[in-house]
Motif scaffolding. Structure first.
Motif, mmCIF file in Angstrom:
data_model
loop_
_atom_site.group_PDB
_atom_site.id
_atom_site.type_symbol
_atom_site.label_atom_id
_atom_site.label_comp_id
_atom_site.label_asym_id
_atom_site.label_seq_id
_atom_site.Cartn_x
_atom_site.Cartn_y
_atom_site.Cartn_z
ATOM 1 N N THR A 6 -144.547 -38.831 8.485
ATOM 2 C CA THR A 6 -145.033 -40.173 8.823
ATOM 3 C C THR A 6 -144.850 -41.087 7.624
ATOM 4 O OG1 THR A 6 -146.673 -39.213 10.316
ATOM 5 C CG2 THR A 6 -147.001 -41.499 9.630
ATOM 6 N N ILE A 7 -144.067 -42.156 7.822
ATOM 7 C CA ILE A 7 -143.791 -43.128 6.765
ATOM 8 C C ILE A 7 -144.193 -44.502 7.275
ATOM 9 C CG2 ILE A 7 -142.022 -44.157 5.288
ATOM 10 C CD1 ILE A 7 -140.400 -41.574 5.627
ATOM 11 N N ALA A 8 -145.142 -45.129 6.575
ATOM 12 C CA ALA A 8 -145.636 -46.468 6.933
ATOM 13 C C ALA A 8 -146.073 -46.524 8.392
ATOM 14 C CB ALA A 8 -144.560 -47.519 6.651
ATOM 15 N N GLY A 9 -146.760 -45.461 8.859
ATOM 16 C CA GLY A 9 -147.303 -45.445 10.207
ATOM 17 C C GLY A 9 -146.348 -44.993 11.282
ATOM 18 N N ARG A 10 -145.086 -44.748 10.917
ATOM 19 C CA ARG A 10 -144.092 -44.306 11.909
ATOM 20 C C ARG A 10 -143.710 -42.859 11.626
ATOM 21 N NH1 ARG A 10 -139.358 -48.636 12.551
ATOM 22 N NH2 ARG A 10 -138.905 -47.123 14.215
ATOM 23 N N THR A 11 -143.832 -42.027 12.699
ATOM 24 C CA THR A 11 -143.546 -40.605 12.556
ATOM 25 C C THR A 11 -142.174 -40.289 13.137
ATOM 26 O OG1 THR A 11 -145.908 -40.086 12.728
ATOM 27 C CG2 THR A 11 -144.357 -38.273 13.065
ATOM 28 N N ALA A 12 -141.400 -39.517 12.398
ATOM 29 C CA ALA A 12 -140.086 -39.060 12.851
ATOM 30 C C ALA A 12 -139.833 -37.687 12.244
ATOM 31 C CB ALA A 12 -138.992 -40.052 12.447
ATOM 32 N N HIS A 13 -138.875 -36.976 12.806
ATOM 33 C CA HIS A 13 -138.538 -35.646 12.302
ATOM 34 C C HIS A 13 -137.381 -35.763 11.305
ATOM 35 C CE1 HIS A 13 -141.065 -34.248 15.583
ATOM 36 N NE2 HIS A 13 -141.032 -33.026 15.026
ATOM 37 N N TYR A 14 -137.579 -35.161 10.137
ATOM 38 C CA TYR A 14 -136.577 -35.168 9.077
ATOM 39 C C TYR A 14 -136.313 -33.736 8.620
ATOM 40 C CZ TYR A 14 -137.621 -40.179 8.619
ATOM 41 O OH TYR A 14 -137.799 -41.514 8.859
ATOM 42 N N ARG A 15 -135.083 -33.510 8.183
ATOM 43 C CA ARG A 15 -134.730 -32.198 7.632
ATOM 44 C C ARG A 15 -134.826 -32.263 6.105
ATOM 45 N NH1 ARG A 15 -132.428 -28.012 9.832
ATOM 46 N NH2 ARG A 15 -131.658 -29.244 11.598
ATOM 47 N N ILE A 16 -135.552 -31.309 5.523
ATOM 48 C CA ILE A 16 -135.649 -31.229 4.065
ATOM 49 C C ILE A 16 -134.399 -30.523 3.541
ATOM 50 C CG2 ILE A 16 -136.986 -30.356 2.117
ATOM 51 C CD1 ILE A 16 -139.460 -30.427 3.876
ATOM 52 N N VAL A 17 -133.573 -31.232 2.778
ATOM 53 C CA VAL A 17 -132.316 -30.652 2.290
ATOM 54 C C VAL A 17 -132.372 -30.340 0.795
ATOM 55 C CG1 VAL A 17 -130.933 -31.752 4.076
ATOM 56 C CG2 VAL A 17 -131.332 -32.948 1.904
ATOM 57 N N GLY A 18 -133.440 -30.768 0.126
ATOM 58 C CA GLY A 18 -133.536 -30.496 -1.307
ATOM 59 C C GLY A 18 -134.865 -30.966 -1.855
ATOM 60 N N THR A 19 -135.066 -30.711 -3.144
ATOM 61 C CA THR A 19 -136.308 -31.117 -3.793
ATOM 62 C C THR A 19 -135.990 -31.892 -5.067
ATOM 63 O OG1 THR A 19 -136.469 -29.073 -5.095
ATOM 64 C CG2 THR A 19 -137.514 -29.090 -2.916
ATOM 65 N N VAL B 41 -133.963 -35.723 3.993
ATOM 66 C CA VAL B 41 -134.778 -36.232 2.886
ATOM 67 C C VAL B 41 -134.877 -35.189 1.782
ATOM 68 C CG1 VAL B 41 -136.162 -37.748 4.357
ATOM 69 C CG2 VAL B 41 -136.926 -35.375 3.936
ATOM 70 N N LEU B 42 -135.253 -35.699 0.621
ATOM 71 C CA LEU B 42 -135.668 -34.862 -0.498
ATOM 72 C C LEU B 42 -137.188 -34.974 -0.613
ATOM 73 C CD1 LEU B 42 -133.055 -35.984 -3.192
ATOM 74 C CD2 LEU B 42 -132.902 -33.996 -1.685
ATOM 75 N N VAL B 43 -137.841 -33.886 -0.959
ATOM 76 C CA VAL B 43 -139.289 -33.931 -1.139
ATOM 77 C C VAL B 43 -139.622 -33.416 -2.528
ATOM 78 C CG1 VAL B 43 -139.751 -33.644 1.309
ATOM 79 C CG2 VAL B 43 -139.679 -31.616 -0.182
ATOM 80 N N SER B 44 -140.792 -33.770 -3.008
ATOM 81 C CA SER B 44 -141.265 -33.281 -4.301
ATOM 82 C C SER B 44 -141.392 -31.762 -4.271
ATOM 83 C CB SER B 44 -142.614 -33.911 -4.625
ATOM 84 O OG SER B 44 -143.214 -33.256 -5.724
ATOM 85 N N ALA B 45 -141.049 -31.122 -5.383
ATOM 86 C CA ALA B 45 -141.162 -29.663 -5.450
ATOM 87 C C ALA B 45 -142.593 -29.201 -5.255
ATOM 88 C CB ALA B 45 -140.629 -29.170 -6.801
ATOM 89 N N GLU B 46 -143.571 -30.086 -5.513
ATOM 90 C CA GLU B 46 -144.978 -29.736 -5.309
ATOM 91 C C GLU B 46 -145.323 -29.558 -3.833
ATOM 92 O OE1 GLU B 46 -147.669 -29.330 -7.385
ATOM 93 O OE2 GLU B 46 -146.279 -29.183 -9.068
ATOM 94 N N LEU B 47 -144.494 -30.087 -2.927
ATOM 95 C CA LEU B 47 -144.778 -30.005 -1.494
ATOM 96 C C LEU B 47 -144.215 -28.747 -0.848
ATOM 97 C CD1 LEU B 47 -144.089 -33.736 -0.531
ATOM 98 C CD2 LEU B 47 -146.309 -32.606 -0.659
ATOM 99 N N ILE B 48 -143.378 -28.006 -1.574
ATOM 100 C CA ILE B 48 -142.757 -26.818 -0.998
ATOM 101 C C ILE B 48 -143.794 -25.693 -0.910
ATOM 102 C CG2 ILE B 48 -140.982 -25.067 -1.345
ATOM 103 C CD1 ILE B 48 -139.927 -27.755 -0.425
ATOM 104 N N SER B 49 -143.902 -25.097 0.234
ATOM 105 C CA SER B 49 -144.818 -23.980 0.460
ATOM 106 C C SER B 49 -144.268 -23.151 1.617
ATOM 107 C CB SER B 49 -146.228 -24.498 0.779
ATOM 108 O OG SER B 49 -146.218 -25.202 2.017
ATOM 109 N N LYS B 50 -145.060 -22.209 2.103
ATOM 110 C CA LYS B 50 -144.612 -21.398 3.241
ATOM 111 C C LYS B 50 -144.392 -22.253 4.480
ATOM 112 C CE LYS B 50 -146.815 -17.070 1.795
ATOM 113 N NZ LYS B 50 -147.807 -16.025 2.148
#
Length: 789
Positions: A154-167, A134-143
């Motif tokens: 968690t998306i629409a009540g379903r939790t899964a593991h995703y790798r952040i590959v970019g912003t 997935v891509l995430v908003s740059a505002e979410l990047i932190s330590k």
């Protein structure tokens, strides 16, 4: 074929030189019309595409609907490009449910086949290749959330593991949100929204609203790129159409005025030359009405090939200009591409307008032709103009000319009919060209200071990153100079003249503070402009002297706090080479050692999160800005980067496009006016053939006659050039003073290149005139011209 048509064709064939001259004059006018109207249309299209880039290249967005409905809409042939997406709310990214710019985190899902459409939105990292990336908003990047990490989302009540590959930037101007998570899925299911780009923006709101209603969607929920549509006159119908029509009317009025003068001059000279011919036609029974129709028919007949030639020259010139400009912009990485748009509307308007101007220009000459009486026309040529007594007197210059032919040229120039009109026309033409191009060149120029920083990055929320930022600058190629310090915003707290003024504090190492500023807190002051017009002046931003105390407080703190009183040394920022890059901000800079800062941090009320690491870089070559920005985003993730090179390139692109358009329009206007003078000049030459033949008959050589004619009209050109240049400089100065609002340190650039261009153009016209005169004198039959009445 009627008698009027036959007479028109015969007259045009027998007077080929005059016919070609009239066609040439009309061609210049047609070129101006076609180039202006097609250029305006092309500018519309260019700005339209530029505004579309702010919404991902899409012009409208349909609300979410069933998959079958959206699929049916996407298949509509009226759309050039479509993008289907889904938006899910209540997203949780490793415990994070919101950011400071959004109340909750959304997830945007796109089909894997639309992966390439995400590329312009990528802020850092790379695009997802698999469904668990997935891509995430740059505002979410932190330590706790870094690019490359695998986190529970968690998306629409379903939790899964995703790798952040970019912003992606949360401020991306697209129809789908980028403030949370963006992912790619193999196939979209459920309700979907649809962003579209149509083939034509004409009547877009009505068409898409009807299409939405026909497919069971609410037309009021269809959103549009209003700025893009307003450029094409399709946003707010009444207001945008009125604006475009006003611009079109103004341009056509200017073009019509100069074109009318040029075409009228050509047709009028032709009618004067055919005065005996019209008298003979009247003696044979031709009515005044038929003579008027004859002149009208000849004008319209010549306008047709002129329109074709003008269309070819206008569109060809625009095409070449756009090609060269686009190459220049591509090499300079300017984010603008000019789009040549040739459609039927500008060409139809140009054709109709040229025919209208031709008929208006032919009205008075046609009336004069119909008033010619047979006896007056057969007995003599056009009556000689009456000369005033002052024109019969010799001027000071004529009294000091010893060469007979040059003296004769001076007398001819002084007594020539219509010379005053030609001089005024030439003077006004030169004045407008020099003045308006000089004004445009002064107003539309790049004011970027060469010593300013090219890249500024402010790293917040990650602690002290000065060493990491210095290593990044050292490892990146193309860096001319750089500066990395910790900074915060302070304000002066007090009742004096400096109350409320902003000061940036830079925390430097104790060694730097001791070696450069003797360990004392030092205020590096800057200048600012106050007043406007003639009252404009520069003053120091902070009114303080060395040794005085300032009460400083964090800009984020409450004004009720007392702040810290600091005794400061004052120096001009411009004299400090190490910190000169801070001139980009325009604010004064307070240099504190790390020891002093930590000692006063509590009373300054600077919170740990308010202190940021500021990286400033001056590039050895502007093309390195993209690599440096990408390296900063990759290394630090969430970071505010100001790419001044990119900003300057965008400003330069707009400036270049405006200057080329303005220069081109002004030049064409000047050429049309100049063509009027040229037309008069060559028409007078044809009228003087008999007199020149008489001079040849008494032994004057063609070389001497060419010298005489060149001197006669050269005097006119020199006078018009000098007067027009002087008035043009004054016009440029007046317009600049009116528009510059007295900006301090910004001086008028004198339009000397424009004056030189006009001189070169007049010199070329003089040489061509001399060559034409030589050719005419070498081939004319002296005996026949002298015997002719």
């Amino acid at each position: 074929m009627g008698i009027i048509t036959k007479l028109s064709w015969r007259s045009l064939r027998t007077e080929r030189g005059r016919t070609l001259m009239t066609i040439g004059a009309m061609t210049i006018a047609a070129t101006l019309m076609v180039a202006s109207l097609v250029g305006l249309r092309s500018l519309q299209t260019t700005l339209y595409h530029l505004e579309l880039s702010n919404t991902g290249g899409m012009v409208a967005n349909f609300p979410a609907g069933p998959a079958s409905t959206v699929k049916r809409l996407a298949a509509n042939p009226a759309f050039v490009k479509t993008l289907r997406y889904q938006v899910n709310g209540k997203t949780i990214v490793a415990g994070k449910t919101y950011t400071k710019i959004t109340a909750s985190l959304p997830t945007t899902s796109l089909a894997m086949r639309d992966r390439k459409q995400l590329k312009p939105l990528l802020y850092s990292g790379r695009l997802p290749r698999h469904a668990d990336e997935v891509l995430v908003s740059a505002e979410l990047i932190s330590k706790k959330r870094q690019v490359g990490q695998r986190l529970p989302i968690t998306i629409a009540g379903r939790t899964a593991h995703y790798r952040i590959v970019g912003t992606v930037s949360p401020y991306s101007q697209t129809y789908f949100p980028t403030t949370g998570v963006v992912r790619l899925v193999p196939q979209l299911t459920g309700n979907q929204a649809l962003a579209v780009l149509t083939k034509s923006p004409v009547n877009l709101r009505h068409r898409l609203g009807a299409l939405a209603a026909a497919n069971g969607l609410n037309p009021k929920q269809v959103t549009y790129n209003t700025l893009a549509l307003s450029v094409m006159g399709e946003a707010n119908q009444s207001r945008s159409v009125r604006t475009i029509l006003a611009v079109l009317v103004i341009i056509l009025a200017i073009i019509g005025a100069v074109s009318l003068t040029l075409i009228y001059t050509s047709i009028n000279l032709s009618v004067k030359a055919h005065r005996q011919h019209y008298g003979l036609l009247r003696s044979l029974g031709t009515t005044p009405k038929q003579l008027r129709h004859l002149v009208y028919w000849q004008g319209v007949t010549l306008a047709v090939p002129a329109l074709v030639l003008g269309g070819v020259l206008g569109i060809g010139g625009l095409s070449l200009t756009f090609h060269l400009l686009n190459r220049m912009m591509h090499r300079s990485e300017l984010p603008l591409s000019l789009v040549l748009t040739v459609d039927w509307l500008p060409l139809v308007i140009a054709a109709a307008f040229l025919l209208l101007v031709t008929l208006l220009a032919a009205a008075r000459p046609a009336f004069r032709a119909s008033r010619v009486t047979p006896i007056a026309a057969i007995r003599a040529l056009e009556p000689k103009p009456k000369l005033a007594k002052r024109k019969l007197k010799s001027t000071w210059l004529m009294k000091h000319i010893k060469q007979p032919l040059l003296l004769l040229a001076a007398k001819f120039s002084r007594r020539q009919a219509g010379r005053g009109t030609m001089l005024v026309t030439l003077t006004i033409t030169v004045m407008l060209f020099v003045g308006l191009t000089g004004f445009v060149g002064n107003i539309w120029r790049n004011f970027a200071a060469p010593e300013n920083a090219d890249i500024i990055a402010e790293i917040t929320g990650q602690g002290d990153q000065t060493q990491a930022a210095k290593r990044l600058l050292h490892q990146t190629e193309g860096i001319k100079s750089g500066l990395v310090v910790q900074t915060a915003d302070l304000v002066i707290n007090g009742s004096g003249p400096n109350d409320g003024e902003v000061v940036k504090v830079a925390v430097v190492g104790d060694r730097v503070a001791q070696g450069t500023f003797a360990g004392r807190p030092t205020l590096l002051n800057t200048k600012t402009q106050v007043g406007t017009g003639s009252q404009a002046r520069e003053r120091w931003f902070i009114k303080v002297k060395s040794g005085q105390r300032l009460t400083l407080l964090s800009g984020q703190a409450s004004a009720r706090k007392a702040g810290q009183r600091i005794r400061v040394e004052v120096k001009p920022l411009a004299t400090q080479a190490q910190f000169k890059l801070f001139e980009t901000y325009g604010y004064p800079l307070l240099i504190l050692s790390a020891t002093d800062y930590h000692r006063w941090q509590k009373t300054l009320a600077v919170a740990p999160g308010d202190l940021r690491t500021t990286l400033m870089a001056k590039l050895a070559r502007p093309s390195a800005h993209t690599a440096l920005v990408q390296a900063i985003k990759t290394r630090f993730g969430k970071v505010q980067v100001t790419d001044i090179v990119a900003d300057n390139q965008q400003a330069a692109a707009v400036t270049t496009a405006v200057k080329v358009g303005a220069y081109g329009f002004i030049t064409l206007i000047a050429l049309v006016s100049l063509a009027t003078v040229i037309n008069h000049t060559f028409a007078n030459l044809l009228e003087q053939r008999r007199g020149l033949a008489m001079l040849q008959s008494i032994g004057t050589t063609p070389k001497q006659l060419v010298l005489m004619q060149t001197a006669q009209y050269g005097q006119l050109f020199v006078q018009g050039w000098l007067l027009g240049s002087a008035l043009g400089i004054g016009l440029a100065w007046l317009l600049y003073q009116a528009m510059s609002i007295g900006a301090v340190g910004v001086h008028l650039i004198w339009p000397l290149p424009q004056i030189a261009v006009v001189a070169l153009a007049l010199a070329v016209i003089g040489l061509v005139f001399g060559a034409v005169t030589w050719r005419m004198l070498a081939k004319q039959d002296i005996d026949q011209l002298i015997r002719a009445e």
